[in-house]
Every structure is written in structure tokens, then in C-alpha cells.
Design a protein around this motif. Structure first.
Motif, PDB file in Angstrom:
ATOM      1  N   GLU A   1       0.831  -1.213   0.000  1.00  0.00           N
ATOM      2  CA  GLU A   1       0.000   0.000   0.000  1.00  0.00           C
ATOM      3  C   GLU A   1       0.867   1.266   0.000  1.00  0.00           C
ATOM      4  OE1 GLU A   1      -2.892  -0.083   3.177  1.00  0.00           O
ATOM      5  OE2 GLU A   1      -3.500   1.973   2.681  1.00  0.00           O
ATOM      6  N   HIS A   2       2.039   1.192   0.648  1.00  0.00           N
ATOM      7  CA  HIS A   2       2.849   2.406   0.803  1.00  0.00           C
ATOM      8  C   HIS A   2       4.198   2.332   0.099  1.00  0.00           C
ATOM      9  CE1 HIS A   2      -0.096   3.939   3.549  1.00  0.00           C
ATOM     10  NE2 HIS A   2      -0.032   2.835   4.247  1.00  0.00           N
ATOM     11  N   LYS A   3       4.492   1.195  -0.536  1.00  0.00           N
ATOM     12  CA  LYS A   3       5.818   0.984  -1.124  1.00  0.00           C
ATOM     13  C   LYS A   3       6.222   2.120  -2.075  1.00  0.00           C
ATOM     14  CE  LYS A   3       8.424  -2.281  -3.831  1.00  0.00           C
ATOM     15  NZ  LYS A   3       8.456  -3.498  -4.590  1.00  0.00           N
ATOM     16  N   ASP A   4       5.352   2.447  -3.030  1.00  0.00           N
ATOM     17  CA  ASP A   4       5.714   3.454  -4.039  1.00  0.00           C
ATOM     18  C   ASP A   4       5.969   4.809  -3.403  1.00  0.00           C
ATOM     19  OD1 ASP A   4       5.596   1.576  -5.962  1.00  0.00           O
ATOM     20  OD2 ASP A   4       3.533   2.030  -6.585  1.00  0.00           O
ATOM     21  N   GLU A   5       5.129   5.151  -2.436  1.00  0.00           N
ATOM     22  CA  GLU A   5       5.285   6.443  -1.757  1.00  0.00           C
ATOM     23  C   GLU A   5       6.651   6.509  -1.056  1.00  0.00           C
ATOM     24  OE1 GLU A   5       2.017   7.120   0.910  1.00  0.00           O
ATOM     25  OE2 GLU A   5       3.012   8.885   1.783  1.00  0.00           O
ATOM     26  N   ILE A   6       7.034   5.387  -0.419  1.00  0.00           N
ATOM     27  CA  ILE A   6       8.327   5.366   0.296  1.00  0.00           C
ATOM     28  C   ILE A   6       9.477   5.454  -0.710  1.00  0.00           C
ATOM     29  CG2 ILE A   6       9.822   4.009   1.819  1.00  0.00           C
ATOM     30  CD1 ILE A   6       7.172   2.715   2.902  1.00  0.00           C
ATOM     31  N   LEU A   7       9.374   4.700  -1.808  1.00  0.00           N
ATOM     32  CA  LEU A   7      10.444   4.726  -2.821  1.00  0.00           C
ATOM     33  C   LEU A   7      10.592   6.123  -3.426  1.00  0.00           C
ATOM     34  CD1 LEU A   7      10.040   1.324  -4.685  1.00  0.00           C
ATOM     35  CD2 LEU A   7      11.974   2.088  -3.291  1.00  0.00           C
ATOM     36  N   ASP A   8       9.448   6.778  -3.716  1.00  0.00           N
ATOM     37  CA  ASP A   8       9.490   8.150  -4.252  1.00  0.00           C
ATOM     38  C   ASP A   8      10.235   9.060  -3.285  1.00  0.00           C
ATOM     39  OD1 ASP A   8       8.116   7.397  -6.439  1.00  0.00           O
ATOM     40  OD2 ASP A   8       6.168   8.204  -5.805  1.00  0.00           O
ATOM     41  N   TYR A   9       9.937   8.879  -1.987  1.00  0.00           N
ATOM     42  CA  TYR A   9      10.568   9.736  -0.981  1.00  0.00           C
ATOM     43  C   TYR A   9      12.082   9.497  -0.941  1.00  0.00           C
ATOM     44  CZ  TYR A   9      11.663  11.873   3.484  1.00  0.00           C
ATOM     45  OH  TYR A   9      12.240  12.646   4.461  1.00  0.00           O
ATOM     46  N   ILE A  10      12.477   8.217  -1.038  1.00  0.00           N
ATOM     47  CA  ILE A  10      13.922   7.907  -1.017  1.00  0.00           C
ATOM     48  C   ILE A  10      14.602   8.550  -2.237  1.00  0.00           C
ATOM     49  CG2 ILE A  10      15.635   6.040  -1.163  1.00  0.00           C
ATOM     50  CD1 ILE A  10      13.610   4.271   0.355  1.00  0.00           C
ATOM     51  N   HIS A  11      13.988   8.424  -3.410  1.00  0.00           N
ATOM     52  CA  HIS A  11      14.555   9.018  -4.624  1.00  0.00           C
ATOM     53  C   HIS A  11      14.698  10.532  -4.457  1.00  0.00           C
ATOM     54  CE1 HIS A  11      13.129   5.267  -6.876  1.00  0.00           C
ATOM     55  NE2 HIS A  11      14.446   5.217  -6.713  1.00  0.00           N
ATOM     56  N   GLU A  12      13.687  11.140  -3.856  1.00  0.00           N
ATOM     57  CA  GLU A  12      13.717  12.589  -3.627  1.00  0.00           C
ATOM     58  C   GLU A  12      14.889  12.967  -2.724  1.00  0.00           C
ATOM     59  OE1 GLU A  12      10.402  15.141  -1.645  1.00  0.00           O
ATOM     60  OE2 GLU A  12       9.508  13.851  -3.172  1.00  0.00           O
ATOM     61  N   LEU A  13      15.082  12.163  -1.665  1.00  0.00           N
ATOM     62  CA  LEU A  13      16.178  12.434  -0.720  1.00  0.00           C
ATOM     63  C   LEU A  13      17.521  12.335  -1.424  1.00  0.00           C
ATOM     64  CD1 LEU A  13      15.300  10.487   2.573  1.00  0.00           C
ATOM     65  CD2 LEU A  13      15.349  12.941   2.243  1.00  0.00           C
ATOM     66  N   ILE A  14      17.653  11.312  -2.311  1.00  0.00           N
ATOM     67  CA  ILE A  14      18.929  11.083  -2.990  1.00  0.00           C
ATOM     68  C   ILE A  14      19.241  12.256  -3.917  1.00  0.00           C
ATOM     69  CG2 ILE A  14      20.168   9.557  -4.607  1.00  0.00           C
ATOM     70  CD1 ILE A  14      18.500   7.255  -3.368  1.00  0.00           C
ATOM     71  N   LYS A  15      18.216  12.766  -4.562  1.00  0.00           N
ATOM     72  CA  LYS A  15      18.410  13.928  -5.443  1.00  0.00           C
ATOM     73  C   LYS A  15      18.983  15.091  -4.684  1.00  0.00           C
ATOM     74  CE  LYS A  15      14.517  13.385  -8.319  1.00  0.00           C
ATOM     75  NZ  LYS A  15      13.215  13.984  -8.441  1.00  0.00           N
TER      76      LYS A  15
END
Ligand code: UTP
Length: 303
Positions: free
Chosen positions: A289-303
Motif C-alpha cells: 500500500e505504501h511501497k511506491d510512496e516510500i520509494l518516491d521519498y527515497i529518490h527525492e532524498l537522494i536527489k
């Protein structure tokens, strides 16, 4: 005795003879958690959440999935929240019912019905061996399971179930081990063993936290054990060892027979900040349910 009762009695008796009685389980959770300070000053390390559940709940769920229904948790001062977590909370349950939150109500009710959970306090943190010794009266004369309260495992067949089955096959104490890299051997109890079949070793010696130069192997004890009750006598005779603590490994080294099984699964040691964080993240990513949201957040942090 009628026919049915007699049959049940005979089944019960034959199970006892074959040693199929459910084992008791001891979860030591009385440690000070110094590697986690300041979080663990008033909050038990075993209650730290791994994503959506306290660590110790995963441990008890593994015990239940392994057929255990009697759990003794060794606690200490400032660990009351462990007892509260597995207790009924009538006020909360009434509130959830009144607001029609039946899914949450079910979750909360199931938690207090997981197993028969007993508690005993370790008065002074003298080490893991001493914590296990607190369970002597509760355990009695049968083999028993020990599951560290800060280790979570994942596998098709629960790690503890794998050990219980092996212990019955070999009529012996059995421990789970995992291969660790050289730089980590100083953190664990390490075995010296002779391979007897695929991934199973007869243990010749056990060393707690050896120096790399003195390591007998790279097979580390990973926090799941089936132990024979004579261990309690050996703990009584065990002097403080590594770190000035009464070490379980030192007492186990005196057991007449120990087998080690290389764990067929994955273990997570949440006893330090980084591994705890990694584990929490990995478990969060299994929530579809939350996987994509968490992955998006990680990608944002890496940027
Ligand atoms: P650890 O050595 O990882 O826990 O023991 P600790 O002592 O709490 O942690 P640090 O090293 O100070 O950060 C493994 C398990 O054994 C329990 C701990 O609660 C943990 O679940 N333990 C340890 C006891 O119950 N009593 C003790 O005296 C020591």
C-alpha cells in the motif's frame, strides 16, 4: 473413562513419550540497550518499532508460528511497556468498537491472545546467561527455546520451528548460526564445528566475541536456540566472561551435545541504530500500500 476420553489420553501419552509436547520459550529482554542511548533510557529496545510493530511482537509471532504457546519474557525495571503491549486494553477496545473500527479492534485483541505470556524480572543486568537463569523455575526439566528479543527472522519455515525439529531429530541442544564476514566475528559467539550433513555442524567449541586472529570459523550464533535444561547447572558455574558479563555461550560450551544449523532464511539484528533503520526500511517496502510512496521519498532524498 469413556472411549473418546481414553483415546485422547492415549494420544496425549504417546505425544509425551515421543517428545512432541510444545516447548516453553524464554525471551530475554532485560538488557540496558546502551548502543541505542538515548532512545533506550526509558524505552525498551525490544519495543522499538520495525515499521509497524514492536520488535518483540515479531519474535512472539515467530514463537507462535513454531507451535509455542508458553512464553516467558525476562524483563527489568523500565520495561513495563512490554507487558502493557501484550495485555488487554479495555478502554481502547471499547473506543474502537464504539467508533466501528473493527479491523483495528481485531488487531488489538489478537495481540493479547497470541500466547500465554509470563514475566520475570532480572534484578541486575549481569549478562545473557544470567537472564536465562531467571527462567530456571518456569522451564523445569524439559528442553526449551530461547529467542533473543532484539533479533527478527524471516524464512518459509520459522527459524525456531527448524530448530525444534532438529533438536528432536538429534535429541540434543541445537543453535542457529549464520556466516558473518571477518570484520563482524568480534561481535558474536562463534562456533568451532564439524559438518555432519548439509548445513549442520556438531559443535566442538564455542567462543564469545573472539579476536579475528583467534576465530575458529565465521559461523556466528544468531539468537535462536533449543537448549537442554542441564544448562542451568552450567550457568551456575559460569564466571563472568567477555565484557564482564555471565555469557550464555560460555555455559553452552559445557553442554554434552550441541548441534548448529546454518539458518535457511534471513535474520535482522536490531540491536544497533543502523541495522534497525535498515530493517525498518526493508519491512516498510514490503507494504504494497505504501511501497511506491516510500520509494518516491527515497529518490527525492537522494536527489
Ligand atoms: P544485547 O547484549 O544485545 O543487549 O543482548 P543489551 O545488553 O541490552 O545491549 P547493549 O549491548 O547494552 O546495547 C541480547 C538480548 O539479551 C537481553 C537483551 O535485552 C537483548 O534482548 N539481555 C542482555 C538480558 O535480558 N539481560 C542482560 O543482562 C543482557
Amino acid at each position: 473413562m469413556n472411549k473418546r476420553n481414553r483415546l485422547e489420553y492415549l494420544i496425549l501419552l504417546s505425544n509425551k513419550i515421543e517428545g512432541f509436547f510444545s516447548m516453553k520459550c524464554v525471551i530475554p529482554a532485560a538488557g540496558l540497550g546502551t548502543r541505542f542511548l538515548p532512545i533506550t533510557k526509558a524505552q525498551p529496545k525490544e519495543m522499538l518499532p520495525v515499521y509497524d510493530r514492536p520488535t518483540i511482537q515479531f519474535v512472539i509471532e515467530e514463537a507462535v508460528a513454531s507451535g509455542i504457546d508458553d512464553v516467558l519474557i525476562v524483563t527489568s525495571k523500565d520495561k513495563r511497556s512490554i507487558e502493557d503491549h501484550f495485555d488487554r486494553s479495555c478502554e481502547l477496545e471499547k473506543n474502537l468498537e464504539e467508533h466501528g473500527k473493527f479491523d483495528l479492534l481485531k488487531t488489538v485483541e489478537e495481540m493479547s491472545d497470541l500466547a500465554d505470556i509470563f514475566y520475570i524480572r532480572q534484578k541486575k543486568q549481569k549478562g545473557l546467561g544470567d537472564a536465562i537463569y531467571c527462567a530456571k523455575k518456569h522451564v523445569g526439566d524439559e528442553p526449551f527455546v530461547v529467542m533473543l528479543g532484539d533479533i527478527v527472522t524471516k524464512s518459509d519455515v520459522p527459524c525456531t520451528k527448524q530448530l525444534i525439529d532438529l533438536s528432536k531429530r538429534y535429541n540434543s541442544s541445537v543453535i542457529a548460526v549464520e556466516k558473518v564476514p571477518d570484520e563482524k566475528v568480534e561481535r558474536y559467539g562463534i562456533i568451532d564445528g564439524t559438518m555432519v550433513s548439509d548445513d549442520i555442524y556438531k559443535v566442538n567449541a564455542l567462543v564469545e566475541k573472539p579476536k579475528i586472529s583467534e576465530k575458529p570459523s565465521n559461523l556466528a550464533i544468531m539468537g535462536r536456540y533449543v537448549l537442554y535444561p542441564e544448562l542451568f547447572d552450567y550457568i551456575e558455574d559460569t564466571e563472568p566472561g567477555a565484557g564482564g558479563e555471565i555469557q550464555l555461550t560460555d555455559a553452552m560450551a559445557k553442554l554434552s551435545s550441541v548441534y548448529a544449523s546454518v539458518f535457511n532464511g534471513r535474520s535482522y539484528d536490531i540491536g544497533n541504530k543502523i541495522d534497525w533503520l535498515k530493517t525498518s526500511l526493508e519491512f516498510a517496502l514490503t507494504d504494497m500500500e505504501h511501497k511506491d510512496e516510500i520509494l518516491d521519498y527515497i529518490h527525492e532524498l537522494i536527489k
